[in-house]
Every structure is written in structure tokens, then in C-alpha cells.
Motif scaffolding. Structure first.
Motif, PDB file in Angstrom:
ATOM      1  N   ALA A  69       0.862  -1.186   0.000  1.00  0.00           N
ATOM      2  CA  ALA A  69       0.000   0.000   0.000  1.00  0.00           C
ATOM      3  C   ALA A  69       0.899   1.236   0.000  1.00  0.00           C
ATOM      4  O   ALA A  69       2.043   1.153  -0.439  1.00  0.00           O
ATOM      5  CB  ALA A  69      -0.925  -0.037   1.218  1.00  0.00           C
ATOM      6  N   ALA A  70       0.411   2.351   0.527  1.00  0.00           N
ATOM      7  CA  ALA A  70       1.125   3.627   0.486  1.00  0.00           C
ATOM      8  C   ALA A  70       2.026   3.797   1.710  1.00  0.00           C
ATOM      9  O   ALA A  70       1.656   4.480   2.669  1.00  0.00           O
ATOM     10  CB  ALA A  70       0.129   4.776   0.384  1.00  0.00           C
ATOM     11  N   TYR A  71       3.193   3.163   1.705  1.00  0.00           N
ATOM     12  CA  TYR A  71       4.159   3.277   2.787  1.00  0.00           C
ATOM     13  C   TYR A  71       5.521   2.841   2.278  1.00  0.00           C
ATOM     14  O   TYR A  71       5.649   2.333   1.166  1.00  0.00           O
ATOM     15  CB  TYR A  71       3.747   2.435   4.007  1.00  0.00           C
TER      16      TYR A  71
ATOM     17  N   ALA B  14       8.259  -0.875   8.562  1.00  0.00           N
ATOM     18  CA  ALA B  14       6.839  -1.169   8.435  1.00  0.00           C
ATOM     19  C   ALA B  14       6.641  -2.604   8.913  1.00  0.00           C
ATOM     20  O   ALA B  14       7.602  -3.365   9.075  1.00  0.00           O
ATOM     21  CB  ALA B  14       6.421  -1.031   6.975  1.00  0.00           C
ATOM     22  N   GLY B  15       5.408  -2.979   9.129  1.00  0.00           N
ATOM     23  CA  GLY B  15       5.133  -4.362   9.472  1.00  0.00           C
ATOM     24  C   GLY B  15       5.603  -5.280   8.357  1.00  0.00           C
ATOM     25  O   GLY B  15       5.324  -5.042   7.188  1.00  0.00           O
ATOM     26  N   GLN B  16       6.344  -6.308   8.741  1.00  0.00           N
ATOM     27  CA  GLN B  16       6.895  -7.258   7.775  1.00  0.00           C
ATOM     28  C   GLN B  16       6.158  -8.580   7.893  1.00  0.00           C
ATOM     29  O   GLN B  16       6.106  -9.182   8.969  1.00  0.00           O
ATOM     30  CB  GLN B  16       8.397  -7.470   8.031  1.00  0.00           C
ATOM     31  N   LEU B  17       5.600  -9.022   6.784  1.00  0.00           N
ATOM     32  CA  LEU B  17       4.931 -10.315   6.724  1.00  0.00           C
ATOM     33  C   LEU B  17       5.967 -11.404   6.441  1.00  0.00           C
ATOM     34  O   LEU B  17       7.078 -11.110   5.996  1.00  0.00           O
ATOM     35  CB  LEU B  17       3.866 -10.294   5.628  1.00  0.00           C
TER      36      LEU B  17
ATOM     37  N   LEU C 124      -4.728 -10.322   9.760  1.00  0.00           N
ATOM     38  CA  LEU C 124      -3.607  -9.521   9.267  1.00  0.00           C
ATOM     39  C   LEU C 124      -3.694  -9.429   7.741  1.00  0.00           C
ATOM     40  O   LEU C 124      -4.403 -10.216   7.108  1.00  0.00           O
ATOM     41  CB  LEU C 124      -2.273 -10.159   9.688  1.00  0.00           C
ATOM     42  N   PRO C 125      -2.966  -8.493   7.135  1.00  0.00           N
ATOM     43  CA  PRO C 125      -3.005  -8.371   5.673  1.00  0.00           C
ATOM     44  C   PRO C 125      -2.723  -9.703   4.977  1.00  0.00           C
ATOM     45  O   PRO C 125      -1.870 -10.488   5.424  1.00  0.00           O
ATOM     46  CB  PRO C 125      -1.902  -7.352   5.380  1.00  0.00           C
ATOM     47  N   LEU C 126      -3.446  -9.951   3.906  1.00  0.00           N
ATOM     48  CA  LEU C 126      -3.318 -11.160   3.074  1.00  0.00           C
ATOM     49  C   LEU C 126      -3.585 -12.446   3.843  1.00  0.00           C
ATOM     50  O   LEU C 126      -3.201 -13.520   3.407  1.00  0.00           O
ATOM     51  CB  LEU C 126      -1.933 -11.218   2.417  1.00  0.00           C
ATOM     52  N   ASP C 127      -4.209 -12.346   5.021  1.00  0.00           N
ATOM     53  CA  ASP C 127      -4.477 -13.492   5.900  1.00  0.00           C
ATOM     54  C   ASP C 127      -3.180 -14.109   6.427  1.00  0.00           C
ATOM     55  O   ASP C 127      -3.114 -15.299   6.711  1.00  0.00           O
ATOM     56  CB  ASP C 127      -5.348 -14.541   5.195  1.00  0.00           C
ATOM     57  N   ALA C 128      -2.143 -13.262   6.577  1.00  0.00           N
ATOM     58  CA  ALA C 128      -0.867 -13.732   7.143  1.00  0.00           C
ATOM     59  C   ALA C 128      -1.081 -14.127   8.601  1.00  0.00           C
ATOM     60  O   ALA C 128      -1.846 -13.486   9.320  1.00  0.00           O
ATOM     61  CB  ALA C 128       0.188 -12.632   7.055  1.00  0.00           C
ATOM     62  N   PRO C 129      -0.381 -15.158   9.066  1.00  0.00           N
ATOM     63  CA  PRO C 129      -0.498 -15.557  10.467  1.00  0.00           C
ATOM     64  C   PRO C 129       0.247 -14.643  11.438  1.00  0.00           C
ATOM     65  O   PRO C 129      -0.108 -14.572  12.607  1.00  0.00           O
ATOM     66  CB  PRO C 129       0.127 -16.960  10.492  1.00  0.00           C
ATOM     67  N   VAL C 130       1.289 -13.951  10.957  1.00  0.00           N
ATOM     68  CA  VAL C 130       2.132 -13.160  11.846  1.00  0.00           C
ATOM     69  C   VAL C 130       2.711 -11.968  11.086  1.00  0.00           C
ATOM     70  O   VAL C 130       2.878 -12.036   9.862  1.00  0.00           O
ATOM     71  CB  VAL C 130       3.244 -14.050  12.470  1.00  0.00           C
TER      72      VAL C 130
END
Length: 156
Positions: free
Chosen positions: A24-26, A39-42, A139-145
């Protein structure tokens, strides 16, 4: 002593991945003064999530702990992308971990230990940090963590 962290990664059989492009925009990481904020890392591997779902339902705690390690490795790659050399890390200040949890799952700290342990293995005492481990519905994309880190840089 340039390359100390890279050598440690190699000794551990780890390779920093390419930085995951933003969803997204980040930005994946930014420098502000003496600090880098990611940023949050999947737990992306070669641009894909290897597993999706809730921890305690579709994903086991052990699987999620390994995914948290992947997130931490992705976070280190994001840091390196903005500072050029991981030897510039003075210390990891804070780790925030989010665990997409089944309603009855209460093992979030154990899952996020995967990230904390990886940072300790790679950075030694510089990897010791404060931390939050939070259970969330999704979480985004249905990520577990998902993991984000804040690091302090060595001042020149």
C-alpha cells in the motif's frame, strides 16, 4: 569491522531476502535521526506467503514461530535497504509482533519469540530488545504473523 553481521548471517545459513515491495502507500523502512523504523513485515518468501490462516486453527504455534523468524529476517533486509550496512545497528530497541489468532489461542509471546531469537542469534547483545506480542483477528493477506522493529544506529 564492516561485514560482521553479514558474516554471522552466513554462519547461520541465512540469506537476507529482497525487500518486499509495499502492499500500500508506505515505505518498508525509514530513517529518522538515529533510528530506523520498519513497516510491518509479513513472512513473505520470494514474494509469497508460504502459509495463511489463524494461529491455533489453520497454523500451529510452531509453524507461526518459524514464520516470525522469516518476518524478522525481512525486517533486517528492510533496515539494510535504508542504511546499507547492518553493522550500523547499535541495538534493536523494540519489536512489535502481531499474531492472527484463533479465539482461544493465548500463545502469542511464544510465537513472537521466533523473531526475538533470530535477532539475538544474528546480532548478539545488540539484538536484545523490548517487545510487545499482540493477538489480532486478521492480518493483511491473511498472514499468520507480522513483525515490525525499531533499531538505533551507531552514531558517526
Amino acid at each position: 569491522m564492516s561485514g560482521v553481521v553479514d558474516r554471522k548471517l552466513s554462519e547461520l545459513g541465512l540469506t537476507l531476502p529482497e525487500v518486499v515491495p509495499p502492499l500500500a502507500a508506505y515505505q518498508p523502512a525509514v530513517v529518522s535521526g538515529a533510528y530506523v523504523y520498519t513497516a510491518g513485515q509479513l513472512p513473505m518468501v520470494e514474494g509469497k506467503l508460504p502459509v495463511t490462516g489463524k494461529v491455533g486453527a489453520e497454523v500451529t504455534a510452531d509453524e507461526a514461530k518459524q514464520l516470525a523468524r522469516t518476518c524478522a529476517l525481512n525486517a533486517l533486509a528492510a533496515v539494510k535497504s535504508v542504511v546499507g550496512d547492518l553493522d550500523r545497528i547499535a541495538r534493536v530497541v523494540k519489536v512489535v509482533g502481531f499474531v492472527a489468532s484463533a479465539p482461544d489461542f493465548i500463545g502469542q509471546p511464544g510465537v513472537i519469540n521466533g523473531a526475538s531469537e533470530l535477532l539475538g542469534e544474528v546480532l548478539g547483545d545488540k539484538g536484545v530488545h523490548a517487545r510487545s506480542a499482540v493477538g489480532v483477528a486478521v492480518l493483511p493477506l491473511d498472514a499468520p504473523v507480522e513483525i515490525e522493529i525499531q533499531v538505533e544506529l551507531v552514531q558517526d
